[in-house]
Scaffold this motif. Sequence first.
Motif, short mmCIF file in Angstrom:
data_model
loop_
_atom_site.label_atom_id
_atom_site.label_comp_id
_atom_site.label_asym_id
_atom_site.label_seq_id
_atom_site.Cartn_x
_atom_site.Cartn_y
_atom_site.Cartn_z
N ALA A 200 1.36 -1.48 -11.47
CA ALA A 200 0.81 -2.84 -11.52
C ALA A 200 1.81 -3.82 -12.13
CB ALA A 200 -0.49 -2.84 -12.32
N LEU A 201 2.45 -3.42 -13.24
CA LEU A 201 3.41 -4.31 -13.90
C LEU A 201 4.64 -4.54 -13.02
CD1 LEU A 201 3.24 -2.96 -17.56
CD2 LEU A 201 2.38 -5.16 -16.72
N SER B 60 3.83 -9.03 -6.15
CA SER B 60 2.98 -8.21 -5.29
C SER B 60 1.91 -7.59 -6.17
CB SER B 60 3.81 -7.13 -4.58
OG SER B 60 3.01 -6.43 -3.65
N ALA B 61 1.14 -6.65 -5.63
CA ALA B 61 0.06 -6.04 -6.40
C ALA B 61 -0.24 -4.65 -5.87
CB ALA B 61 -1.20 -6.91 -6.34
N ALA C 200 0.83 -1.21 0.00
CA ALA C 200 0.00 0.00 0.00
C ALA C 200 0.86 1.25 0.00
CB ALA C 200 -0.93 0.00 1.21
N ASP C 201 1.91 1.27 0.83
CA ASP C 201 2.79 2.43 0.88
C ASP C 201 3.49 2.64 -0.46
OD1 ASP C 201 2.14 2.94 3.50
OD2 ASP C 201 3.87 1.86 4.33
N THR C 202 3.92 1.55 -1.09
CA THR C 202 4.57 1.66 -2.40
C THR C 202 3.59 2.18 -3.45
OG1 THR C 202 6.06 -0.17 -1.86
CG2 THR C 202 5.82 0.40 -4.18
N THR C 203 2.35 1.71 -3.39
CA THR C 203 1.32 2.20 -4.32
C THR C 203 1.12 3.69 -4.16
OG1 THR C 203 0.16 0.07 -4.29
CG2 THR C 203 -1.09 1.99 -5.01
#
Length: 246
Positions: free
Chosen positions: A125-126, A133-134, A50-53
Amino acid sequence: MRNQLSAELLKARSGAAFPALLLVSLLLAAVGQLGAVYAENGLAAPGAAADTTHRVLNMAGSSALFAGLFGAVLVTAEFRSGAIGRTVLHAPSRSTVVTAKLATATAAGLVFGLLAVAAALGVGALALSARDSALVLDGRGWRVAAAAVAVCGFAGLWGAAVGWVVRHQLVAVVGLLVWGTVGQLMVLGRLPEAGRFLPEGAQHALLGDRLTFPDALPAPAGALVLAVWCAVLALVGRQLFLRRDV
């Protein structure tokens, strides 16, 4: 006003500036987004994805610099070519010309922001998928995405307003580049109490970017600061255009 706005929208999408600046902004943002994903260790940890997103989406806001450059080019290109005289001659009034260009630059900035967010979601996403991960699109993620779009919209308006004040294309573009990449960052680092009230500091506030700029204002205050800066500069540019010869 409708005809003038249609004419400005046609000019905006007819030249090479829009696709060129958009492409460069997306490519540079993608490099940063890939770096954010691959620099992250322990993506399996709770909250790490989540933090990376959020960081990936936050970087979509970097397109604001290029949205501002496009706004400046949209205005100053006509002064450089001398076409501004014909534009004024066929427009209902000079105020209509200013308003139409400001509105067009704002719309273009929003397009920059929307495409930057879409590209960020694709790149994120890729890259996360390659690391097993996602993306995690929670409420905060969508707020960051919306803030990135808003920041780019403000930047388009800001750049066009700078164009009306400066008029000279090279000066406007170089000024925005230097100020946006070096000038404001130096102020943010050395004088954060003042920097939080500058456009760059307000952008960090709206994006919720406390990691880069811990002294940022709350997001609503950042949006207000950006709106005030844009309104003041647009008003100054309008008044100068009404008084100057073309």
